[in-house]
Design a protein around this motif. Structure first.
Motif, mmCIF file in Angstrom:
data_model
loop_
_atom_site.group_PDB
_atom_site.id
_atom_site.type_symbol
_atom_site.label_atom_id
_atom_site.label_comp_id
_atom_site.label_asym_id
_atom_site.label_seq_id
_atom_site.Cartn_x
_atom_site.Cartn_y
_atom_site.Cartn_z
ATOM 1 N N HIS A 255 2.742 -10.041 8.159
ATOM 2 C CA HIS A 255 2.548 -8.685 8.656
ATOM 3 C C HIS A 255 1.271 -8.643 9.476
ATOM 4 O O HIS A 255 0.337 -9.421 9.242
ATOM 5 C CB HIS A 255 2.458 -7.684 7.500
ATOM 6 C CG HIS A 255 2.747 -6.273 7.885
ATOM 7 N ND1 HIS A 255 1.796 -5.432 8.428
ATOM 8 C CD2 HIS A 255 3.893 -5.546 7.820
ATOM 9 C CE1 HIS A 255 2.348 -4.254 8.672
ATOM 10 N NE2 HIS A 255 3.620 -4.293 8.313
ATOM 11 N N LYS A 257 -0.863 -6.352 9.391
ATOM 12 C CA LYS A 257 -1.931 -5.714 8.630
ATOM 13 C C LYS A 257 -2.043 -6.345 7.249
ATOM 14 O O LYS A 257 -1.086 -6.939 6.735
ATOM 15 C CB LYS A 257 -1.674 -4.208 8.508
ATOM 16 C CG LYS A 257 -1.724 -3.476 9.840
ATOM 17 C CD LYS A 257 -1.549 -1.980 9.645
ATOM 18 C CE LYS A 257 -1.631 -1.243 10.977
ATOM 19 N NZ LYS A 257 -1.476 0.225 10.824
ATOM 20 N N ASP A 261 -0.061 -0.796 4.026
ATOM 21 C CA ASP A 261 1.079 -0.687 4.938
ATOM 22 C C ASP A 261 1.968 -1.922 4.843
ATOM 23 O O ASP A 261 3.198 -1.820 4.843
ATOM 24 C CB ASP A 261 0.589 -0.505 6.375
ATOM 25 C CG ASP A 261 -0.022 0.858 6.613
ATOM 26 O OD1 ASP A 261 0.177 1.752 5.762
ATOM 27 O OD2 ASP A 261 -0.714 1.046 7.629
ATOM 28 N N ALA A 264 3.816 -1.930 1.419
ATOM 29 C CA ALA A 264 4.952 -1.001 1.415
ATOM 30 C C ALA A 264 6.093 -1.518 2.275
ATOM 31 O O ALA A 264 7.270 -1.370 1.919
ATOM 32 C CB ALA A 264 4.485 0.369 1.906
ATOM 33 N N ALA A 265 5.773 -2.137 3.413
ATOM 34 C CA ALA A 265 6.809 -2.631 4.310
ATOM 35 C C ALA A 265 7.615 -3.759 3.671
ATOM 36 O O ALA A 265 8.836 -3.838 3.844
ATOM 37 C CB ALA A 265 6.188 -3.109 5.617
#
Length: 470
Positions: A255, A257, A261, A264-265
């Motif tokens: 990811h 980040k 975030d 959760a993704a």
């Protein structure tokens, strides 16, 4: 670089201002010296940041073992043994005549004197299998054509064995594409381009995507889960690789980040009801559906640093407490039961006493009168605050035998992608990083479950992927 601020004219400062300036300079000097004193043995810095200087092994928590070098008594060793049915034989008959009387020897009566066996692999070479379909016309005029199997889809194509080898070399053994292509040519004589290897990796990712999704679902429902994250260079930018793992399962996700975030993704950690083992990184505490357990290996390193900086007794006492608790918990776990309630209560009482002693020696600093904002607190105070706030998570391993002492399972999983980056430099594209995460999730999981990584890839590329055990 911003311009340096102009130096203050000391002649215009009062004695009080000079004292405050000197105190500030000493504080900055202490902070710089403390930062320079951090290494992989007393902080969370990785070993690669230590440089080439010789490490001070006196600070190691592992200690010197009383065991001798090599295999230990009772260890089941393994060695090369002769087989009953060799692949082939090579005979060395005696001479045809006697070297003393020169009479002819009856070689048909010769008996085997001794056997010796050599284990080796045959010289490899690729083979080409031609697949054919036929047509036939019935007497009535109806034409009948046979068909190729689904796996034979092109006029000329590579088979699943060589494709599995190429993917294994680049994703399993971490070789760069050019070096993997060179090795395949030297082993088999088959010339494969790096671009072809890249296409095989993309095919393997598609073939294993369903397996990786199943691993993610199994991890979401795991009663105890270890999590970690680490930075990787992808397409010239910093990305973050997130890891979720147990003793039998491993999952990787990439990811842009690092924070919540990404968590959760990926969807594995949110809304879990089990125990999450981690290194106390802030975003993990936002996951409040289940229980938390902290990595005590991280805390032990920070205790080493606190001991070096403060010279106080409480870091050594806390280190001894955690290590003793680890030893007794492991012994109880081997016997099939957790520590008894009395032992847990005793450890908790001593734990609270040590934290209280440290807090008395490292009270919070207060801002001078008239100053606003928060005061910078010492590393020792911040560490003690963590011990106070997260006592349940730190000591969870002594009450629950399924909870590990450290986050080592996830940290071991992080090492392989770091090796890939060290060998190959970086991931050139986001798609390449995603391919690696999916394939490596399946390889590491099924390797833990006793499968050959090469066989995992061969079956996936042949359309028959191996499913991970529940």
């Amino acid at each position: 670089m911003p311009p340096k601020p102009p130096r203050a004219d000391l002649t215009e400062l009062s004695h009080a201002d000079k004292d405050r300036l000197i105190d500030a300079l000493f504080a900055r000097l202490d902070a710089v010296e403390a930062k320079l004193g951090m290494n992989s043995e007393n902080s969370s810095k990785p070993p690669s940041s230590d440089g080439l200087a010789k490490k001070n092994r006196t600070s190691s928590l592992r200690g010197k073992s009383d065991k001798t070098v090599g295999g230990q008594p009772g260890h089941k060793g393994s060695t090369l043994k002769r087989v009953a049915e060799p692949t082939g034989t090579k005979d060395y008959p005696p001479p045809s005549q006697c070297d003393r009387c020169h009479s002819a020897l009856a070689l048909e009566q010769a008996q085997i004197l001794e056997r010796r066996q050599i284990f080796d692999v045959p010289a490899m070479s690729f083979e080409v299998i031609e697949h054919r379909v036929y047509t036939v016309v019935c007497a009535c005029g109806q034409r009948h054509d046979s068909v190729f199997p689904a796996a034979v889809s092109e006029v000329v194509q590579y088979g699943p064995n060589i494709r599995a080898l190429g993917v294994h070399l680049t994703q399993g053994q971490m070789l760069p594409y050019a070096r993997a292509a060179e090795l395949i040519f030297e082993m088999t004589g088959l010339s494969v381009s790096p671009a072809t290897l890249l296409a095989w990796v993309a095919e393997a990712r598609l073939a294993l995507q369903g397996t990786a999704d199943l691993i993610a679902r199994q991890l979401h429902h795991a009663p105890v889960l270890c999590a970690d994250e680490s930075g990787l260079r992808v397409d010239g930018k910093l990305h973050w690789m997130h890891v979720a793992a147990t003793a039998q399962l491993t999952w990787y996700g990439m990811h842009a980040k690092r924070g919540f975030d990404a968590i959760a993704a990926h969807g594995i950690l949110p809304k879990r009801l089990g125990v999450l083992v981690h290194d106390c990184w802030g975003p993990y505490w936002k996951l409040d559906d289940g229980l938390h357990a902290l990595c005590n290996a991280h805390l032990l390193r920070e205790l080493v640093y606190a001991q070096e900086v403060t010279g106080q007794d409480w870091p050594a006492a806390m280190t001894a407490l955690l290590l003793n608790a680890k030893t007794l918990s492991a012994a109880a776990r081997q016997q099939g039961h957790p520590l008894d309630a009395g032992a847990i209560a005793a450890f908790t009482t001593v734990y609270d006493d040590i934290v209280r002693e440290g807090e008395e020696l490292n009270p919070p600093k207060l801002k001078p009168d008239g100053k606003s904002g928060r005061c910078k607190l010492s590393d020792a105070h911040n560490l003690l605050r963590r011990f106070r706030l997260h006592a349940d998570a730190i000591l969870r391993f002594i009450a629950d035998p399924t909870v590990p002492f450290s986050n080592n399972i996830a940290e071991r999983a992080v090492r392989m992608p770091k090796v890939k980056q060290k060998v190959s430099g970086c991931f050139r594209t986001v798609a390449g990083a995603d391919n690696f995460c999916t394939i490596r999730s399946c390889l590491d999981t099924l390797r833990k479950q006793g499968h050959s990584m090469l066989e995992v890839l061969r079956r996936a590329l042949a359309g028959d992927p191996i499913a991970p055990a529940a």
